[in-house]
Design a protein around this motif. Structure first.
Motif, PDB file in Angstrom:
ATOM      1  N   GLY A   1     -32.652 -53.005 -27.906  1.00 33.98           N
ATOM      2  CA  GLY A   1     -33.412 -52.255 -26.907  1.00 33.98           C
ATOM      3  C   GLY A   1     -34.906 -52.350 -27.154  1.00 33.98           C
ATOM      4  N   ARG A   2     -35.294 -52.289 -28.418  1.00 31.18           N
ATOM      5  CA  ARG A   2     -36.714 -52.414 -28.767  1.00 31.18           C
ATOM      6  C   ARG A   2     -37.243 -53.786 -28.372  1.00 31.18           C
ATOM      7  NH1 ARG A   2     -36.503 -51.008 -34.071  1.00 31.18           N
ATOM      8  NH2 ARG A   2     -36.631 -48.839 -33.485  1.00 31.18           N
ATOM      9  N   LYS A   3     -36.422 -54.836 -28.590  1.00 28.92           N
ATOM     10  CA  LYS A   3     -36.845 -56.197 -28.230  1.00 28.92           C
ATOM     11  C   LYS A   3     -36.986 -56.334 -26.722  1.00 28.92           C
ATOM     12  CE  LYS A   3     -35.649 -61.083 -28.922  1.00 28.92           C
ATOM     13  NZ  LYS A   3     -36.760 -61.436 -28.110  1.00 28.92           N
ATOM     14  N   ARG A   4     -36.051 -55.736 -25.951  1.00 27.31           N
ATOM     15  CA  ARG A   4     -36.146 -55.796 -24.490  1.00 27.31           C
ATOM     16  C   ARG A   4     -37.422 -55.132 -23.991  1.00 27.31           C
ATOM     17  NH1 ARG A   4     -31.744 -52.735 -22.373  1.00 27.31           N
ATOM     18  NH2 ARG A   4     -30.747 -52.737 -24.383  1.00 27.31           N
ATOM     19  N   ILE A   5     -37.744 -53.992 -24.568  1.00 23.44           N
ATOM     20  CA  ILE A   5     -38.955 -53.289 -24.150  1.00 23.44           C
ATOM     21  C   ILE A   5     -40.194 -54.101 -24.525  1.00 23.44           C
ATOM     22  CG2 ILE A   5     -40.372 -51.243 -24.590  1.00 23.44           C
ATOM     23  CD1 ILE A   5     -37.753 -49.657 -24.799  1.00 23.44           C
ATOM     24  N   ALA A   6     -40.204 -54.673 -25.730  1.00 24.71           N
ATOM     25  CA  ALA A   6     -41.356 -55.487 -26.170  1.00 24.71           C
ATOM     26  C   ALA A   6     -41.540 -56.691 -25.259  1.00 24.71           C
ATOM     27  CB  ALA A   6     -41.163 -55.925 -27.610  1.00 24.71           C
ATOM     28  N   ASP A   7     -40.436 -57.357 -24.903  1.00 24.97           N
ATOM     29  CA  ASP A   7     -40.540 -58.521 -24.018  1.00 24.97           C
ATOM     30  C   ASP A   7     -41.051 -58.121 -22.634  1.00 24.97           C
ATOM     31  OD1 ASP A   7     -39.644 -60.128 -26.053  1.00 24.97           O
ATOM     32  OD2 ASP A   7     -37.547 -60.172 -25.343  1.00 24.97           O
ATOM     33  N   ALA A   8     -40.573 -56.996 -22.111  1.00 24.93           N
ATOM     34  CA  ALA A   8     -41.020 -56.538 -20.797  1.00 24.93           C
ATOM     35  C   ALA A   8     -42.511 -56.198 -20.820  1.00 24.93           C
ATOM     36  CB  ALA A   8     -40.210 -55.323 -20.370  1.00 24.93           C
ATOM     37  N   MET A   9     -42.979 -55.591 -21.900  1.00 26.06           N
ATOM     38  CA  MET A   9     -44.408 -55.256 -21.994  1.00 26.06           C
ATOM     39  C   MET A   9     -45.262 -56.508 -22.119  1.00 26.06           C
ATOM     40  SD  MET A   9     -44.719 -52.109 -21.508  1.00 26.06           S
ATOM     41  CE  MET A   9     -46.428 -51.896 -21.898  1.00 26.06           C
ATOM     42  N   LYS A  10     -44.777 -57.498 -22.881  1.00 24.58           N
ATOM     43  CA  LYS A  10     -45.541 -58.743 -23.003  1.00 24.58           C
ATOM     44  C   LYS A  10     -45.663 -59.429 -21.661  1.00 24.58           C
ATOM     45  CE  LYS A  10     -44.412 -59.592 -27.827  1.00 24.58           C
ATOM     46  NZ  LYS A  10     -43.653 -60.401 -28.784  1.00 24.58           N
ATOM     47  N   LYS A  11     -44.566 -59.405 -20.891  1.00 23.04           N
ATOM     48  CA  LYS A  11     -44.590 -59.992 -19.553  1.00 23.04           C
ATOM     49  C   LYS A  11     -45.581 -59.246 -18.662  1.00 23.04           C
ATOM     50  CE  LYS A  11     -41.540 -60.974 -15.665  1.00 23.04           C
ATOM     51  NZ  LYS A  11     -40.197 -60.790 -15.121  1.00 23.04           N
ATOM     52  N   ARG A  12     -45.578 -57.921 -18.751  1.00 21.31           N
ATOM     53  CA  ARG A  12     -46.490 -57.104 -17.941  1.00 21.31           C
ATOM     54  C   ARG A  12     -47.939 -57.378 -18.317  1.00 21.31           C
ATOM     55  NH1 ARG A  12     -46.777 -50.560 -18.239  1.00 21.31           N
ATOM     56  NH2 ARG A  12     -48.339 -50.266 -16.647  1.00 21.31           N
ATOM     57  N   TRP A  13     -48.241 -57.464 -19.623  1.00 20.91           N
ATOM     58  CA  TRP A  13     -49.608 -57.738 -20.056  1.00 20.91           C
ATOM     59  C   TRP A  13     -50.055 -59.135 -19.612  1.00 20.91           C
ATOM     60  CZ3 TRP A  13     -48.051 -55.881 -25.541  1.00 20.91           C
ATOM     61  CH2 TRP A  13     -48.037 -54.489 -25.578  1.00 20.91           C
TER      62      TRP A  13
END
Length: 85
Positions: free
Chosen positions: A63-75
């Motif tokens: 779950g932490r990895k999914r959130i990190a990937d989504a934030m990187k995509k957003r940034w």
């Protein structure tokens, strides 16, 4: 001396009236509140103990990895938009 006797009788009447008011109000305690907040020994005091408090949720590594990937995509999208404008 007569004045002090009158004051003593008034004080006795005040105590009796306070007791009568407490009985009519449904409380038997005559102690004054000392400050703001929940009084000691209240019913909800036990609910605030850490043993009954809700447990803190833990995030799985996936779950932490999914959130990190989504934030990187957003940034990355934000950087792309700011470089265009």
């Amino acid at each position: 001396m007569e004045v002090s006797r009158i004051i003593a009788e008034i004080d006795a009447q005040i105590v009796k009236l306070q007791q009568a008011r407490a009985l009519l109000g449904g409380t038997t305690a005559t102690a004054k509140r000392t400050g703001p907040g929940r009084p000691k020994g209240s019913k909800n005091a036990a609910a605030a103990t850490p043993a009954t408090a809700p447990r803190k949720r833990k995030l799985s590594p996936e779950g932490r990895k999914r959130i990190a990937d989504a934030m990187k995509k957003r940034w990355a999208e934000r950087r792309k938009q700011s470089s265009k404008g």
